[in-house]
Design a protein around this motif. Structure first.
Motif: not given
Length: 241
Positions: A43-44, A46, A49, A55, A57-60
């Motif tokens: 996966s990416c 992230a 936080k 919790d 952060a978003t990642c793509t």
């Protein structure tokens, strides 16, 4: 007496037959063989936080593991020259690294080297009580344990050893049931249920159904065999009807 013993005897017989089938068709973990981390998913990366592990952060997009060529099922032998035995070893090693690193892997029985660019991200450190910078590649892992396979003859003693281990653990578990009554009562009155409290036939049946839903057939058969041994042992207790 014969009727009273017939039920437990059938439970034990079913458990023995099922365990023999598991050993014969699936084999058993080879505890004498070396283990390695195994890639389960990529996966990416992230950043975390807060102290809450959910919790994030978003990642793509793809993470370093996928971009570097790591795939599901790859067994990782070493990272940056450091030999690895478990998934925890791999996490610990990667946290200290940054930038391009050589990953020694086994894929389809062949050993090869991949260059993976370890990214820097944030993770919560319990000892420090704050977020710290660590290396990550964006991969979930488990510890790969090689399977040892048996023929119809060698499966017999292997099944005997497995049954002996299960029998000992079953007796231990039954002996602990009285100590778990308090925790079970707490869960009935609204508290969160502990993971090691006793389970009813309904709960065991539900768990068996969930293993089938997730196509985990070997777990289904092992659960069925263990359930029969547990029922047989409980039915042998000198309790009046």
């Amino acid at each position: 007496v014969a009727v009273l013993f017939a039920g437990p005897a059938m439970n034990f017989l079913i458990g023995i037959v099922v365990f023999y089938g598991v050993v014969l068709f699936w084999g058993l973990p080879d505890n004498n063989a070396p283990t390695h981390p195994e890639i389960k998913q990529t996966s990416c990366v992230a950043a975390q936080k807060s102290a809450d592990p959910t919790d994030m952060a978003t990642c793509t997009g793809e993470g370093p593991a996928a971009l570097g060529g790591l795939r599901e099922g790859d067994q990782v032998l070493a990272v940056a020259g450091k030999q690895l035995s478990t998934s925890s070893d791999m996490v610990t090693a990667i946290r200290e690294l940054r930038g391009p690193q050589v990953f020694e892997i086994i894929r389809d029985g062949k050993q090869q080297s991949l260059l993976v660019n370890v990214a820097e991200t944030q993770r919560w450190d319990e000892k420090a009580g704050k977020l710290i910078s660590v290396g990550a590649v964006g991969a979930s892992m488990s510890t790969y344990v090689p399977q040892k396979h048996y023929n119809p003859l060698t499966a017999v003693p292997a099944t005997g050893n497995l049954i002996g281990t299960v029998a000992v653990e079953t007796v231990k578990a039954i002996g602990k049931i009285p100590t778990k009554v308090g925790a079970l009562w707490d869960s009935i009155t609204g508290s969160e249920r502990a993971m090691d409290t006793p389970m009813s036939i309904v709960g065991a049946s539900r768990m068996g159904g969930e293993t089938v839903e997730h196509d985990m057939w070997i777990m289904f058969w092992i659960l069925l065999a263990q359930l029969n041994f547990a029922l047989g042992a409980i039915n042998l207790l000198p309790l009046l009807p």
